[in-house]
Design an enzyme around this catalytic site. Structure first.
Site, PDB file in Angstrom:
ATOM      1  CD  GLU A  77      14.966  -7.566 -11.505  1.00 29.20           C
ATOM      2  OE1 GLU A  77      14.453  -6.509 -11.074  1.00 29.20           O
ATOM      3  OE2 GLU A  77      14.650  -8.695 -11.110  1.00 29.20           O
ATOM      4  CE1 TYR A 123     -12.475  -0.631 -13.897  1.00 29.62           C
ATOM      5  CE2 TYR A 123     -14.082  -1.492 -12.343  1.00 29.62           C
ATOM      6  CZ  TYR A 123     -13.716  -0.567 -13.300  1.00 29.62           C
ATOM      7  OH  TYR A 123     -14.596   0.408 -13.686  1.00 29.62           O
TER       8      TYR A 123
HETATM    9 ZN   LIG Z   1      13.077  -8.486  -9.764  1.00 22.98          ZN
END
Ligand SMILES: [Zn+2]
Length: 215
Positions: A77, A123
């Site tokens: 990835e 936040y």
């Molecule tokens: Zn992934």
């Protein structure tokens, strides 16, 4: 950056990867972490590596053109990270997880694809902001990188449909903290669905964005 500096970064990646794994934010060999180096290259977690058991010496080091310089082959990835870095010059690190609550939100049919989670807390607005949904692609499909590229200039985090979040930060700690904030807010959102929660107003969100700009 000296070899000793790079080795310290390798240790930090392994320590934070184990922390994410130990708390159940990532499982198996899913999830990946990268850090941008001053020479234009990257450190990136290897393909098929469990974030809970990273060997710092085997973390991939890539040149700016993507060539492997040291360590094991990088995550499959890596193109997601590259797409985000290309569009965000201020990003120093990126975390991508298949964390349960964020993935759960990414599978819901009725979320706003321009902003998947409402501004429930200050936040969340400060660390994540508006979170767009990237349409589903088969894992590894390079057109997924193009889809991320199209959104990353305007967003420090994106949510891949039926897959998980990709989150950038100015440094490794900032990227990890923003990912944790996103996962916890996804959990809150799921807890509150059907309860008509009070969310921050557009004026409150604009005030936070002016006071706490993200990289
Ligand atoms: Zn992934």
């Amino acid at each position: 950056m000296t070899t000793a500096d790079r080795n310290r970064l390798r240790e930090r990646i392994a320590t934070l990867g184990k922390s994410l794994f130990d708390r159940g934010l990532t499982m198996g060999a899913s999830g990946n972490i990268s850090v941008r180096l001053e020479d234009g290259g990257w450190l990136m977690t290897p393909t098929n590596a469990c974030l809970g058991r990273l060997d710092p010496a085997r973390i991939s080091r890539l040149a700016g053109d993507g060539r492997l310089l040291e360590g094991d082959a990088p995550t499959k990835e890596s193109f997601l990270h590259r797409a985000m870095y290309d569009e965000r010059p201020g990003a120093g690190a990126i975390v991508h997880l298949h964390s349960t609550h964020s993935v759960a939100v990414s599978c819901l049919p009725d979320i706003d694809p321009g902003d998947c989670i409402p501004p429930l807390t200050a936040y969340y607005v400060m660390r994540v902001g508006r979170l767009p949904l990237v349409p589903y692609h088969v894992p590894g499909d390079p057109t997924l990188g193009d889809a991320v590229r199209g959104l990353a200039g305007r967003h420090s985090a994106v949510l891949l449909a039926n897959h998980g979040p990709v989150v950038a930060g100015r440094d490794l700690e900032a990227a990890v903290y923003a990912t944790e904030e996103l996962e916890e807010t996804a959990k809150l959102y799921l807890l509150l669905r059907g309860h008509n929660p009070r969310v921050l107003t557009p004026a409150q969100v604009a005030d936070l964005e002016a006071r706490f700009p993200r990289d």
